[in-house]
Write an enzyme that holds these catalytic residues in place. Structure first.
Site, short mmCIF file in Angstrom:
data_model
loop_
_atom_site.label_atom_id
_atom_site.label_comp_id
_atom_site.label_asym_id
_atom_site.label_seq_id
_atom_site.Cartn_x
_atom_site.Cartn_y
_atom_site.Cartn_z
N TYR A 1 -0.31 1.83 -4.21
CA TYR A 1 -0.56 1.72 -2.77
C TYR A 1 0.36 0.63 -2.23
O TYR A 1 0.05 -0.56 -2.29
CB TYR A 1 -2.03 1.40 -2.52
CG TYR A 1 -2.40 1.19 -1.07
CD1 TYR A 1 -1.85 1.98 -0.06
CD2 TYR A 1 -3.32 0.21 -0.70
CE1 TYR A 1 -2.20 1.79 1.27
CE2 TYR A 1 -3.68 0.01 0.63
CZ TYR A 1 -3.11 0.80 1.60
OH TYR A 1 -3.45 0.61 2.92
N ASP B 1 0.12 6.41 -1.98
CA ASP B 1 0.53 6.15 -0.61
C ASP B 1 1.62 5.09 -0.68
O ASP B 1 1.33 3.90 -0.81
CB ASP B 1 -0.67 5.67 0.22
CG ASP B 1 -0.28 5.29 1.63
OD1 ASP B 1 0.89 5.50 2.01
OD2 ASP B 1 -1.15 4.78 2.36
N HIS C 1 -4.92 10.30 6.10
CA HIS C 1 -4.06 10.92 5.10
C HIS C 1 -4.73 12.17 4.55
O HIS C 1 -5.97 12.29 4.59
CB HIS C 1 -3.80 9.97 3.93
CG HIS C 1 -3.04 8.74 4.26
ND1 HIS C 1 -1.73 8.55 3.91
CD2 HIS C 1 -3.42 7.61 4.92
CE1 HIS C 1 -1.32 7.36 4.33
NE2 HIS C 1 -2.33 6.77 4.95
#
Length: 262
Positions: free
Chosen positions: A107, A150, A253
């Protein structure tokens, strides 16, 4: 061994526990990597996931922010974590499958709103995070590995709704894309999603700020699945589940999928 893997920034696993369960029920990936769990590990609601067959979890967490977790039907063991840029934040965890494949769940920091490290500390932290990822993959050359998450960068012109309008917007600036590409090159990573879907606009994120995200369709592809060169050709069947953005109280998302024959 064939397995399907998904990655999803869930934006609070406790708040959206039922959405995770719905995805696991409807799509049944063998492995699901979550980011932005916003929960200490001990408070991740594993009971419902275990009841659906996801008996294994490797995770790093913190209260209210960040957090990464790997849920799996397949046996996995903890393969460690890295605190890139020494931020003291739960942004990376790795797990290893029985076939020896290592899965990195990442992330990357979003970087704030101003793409200038002299004016915005968060943007500097993002660039430093990517630089340390690059350096680690240069010295600890990965193989037999998958990296998902992500990554908070939409690298290609067709990964955003308007290349020209987003050139000065954090997530699509040239300096971020350069850092992104350096991380890929350092680890000999291949973009699995774009190998499968090489042409056309492709998004995995739509802002909460849009009144009608679907009609406006101002998306960005911030979520990625990579594989090292030695196994990249085993990947196929990539897809992005756009309809998930329309679920009740969704994350901004949506999940990204790929299948591997290894």
């Amino acid at each position: 061994m064939t397995f399907t893997l998904a990655t999803w920034n869930i934006n609070s696993v406790r708040l959206r526990e039922n959405l995770v369960a719905q995805l696991l029920t409807d799509e049944a990936p063998d492995v699901l990597c979550l980011q932005e769990c916003k929960s200490p590990v001990e408070k991740i609601p594993v009971e419902q996931f275990q009841a659906l067959g996801y008996r294994y979890m490797v995770a790093r967490g913190q209260k209210g922010y960040n957090g990464v977790a790997i849920l799996s039907k397949l046996p996995i063991v903890d393969a460690g974590d890295k605190d890139f840029a020494q931020l003291g934040q739960a942004r990376h965890v790795a797990a290893r499958l029985e076939n020896g494949v290592t899965i990195h769940n990442c992330y990357v920091p979003a970087g704030g709103d101003i793409p200038d490290r002299t004016l915005n500390e968060k943007f500097g932290q993002k660039l430093d995070y990517l630089t340390e990822m690059r350096d680690w993959f240069r010295w600890e050359k990965p193989d037999n590995a998958i990296l998902v998450g992500d990554l908070n960068i939409a690298p290609r012109e067709d990964d955003v709704w308007s290349h020209k309008k987003l050139l000065k917007i954090v997530s699509h600036t040239p300096v971020e894309v350069e850092h992104f590409n350096q991380v890929m090159e350092a680890g000999d990573w291949a973009d699995v999603t774009r190998a499968d879907i090489p042409e056309g606009l492709l998004y995995s994120w739509w802002s909460y700020r849009a009144k009608d995200w679907d009609a406006a369709d101002k998306g960005r592809r911030l979520d990625h699945i990579w594989a090292t060169g030695d196994i990249a050709k085993s990947a196929h069947s990539s897809r992005i589940l756009r309809p998930v953005r329309g679920w009740e109280k969704p994350s901004d998302h949506v999940p990204v999928f790929a299948t591997f024959d290894l």
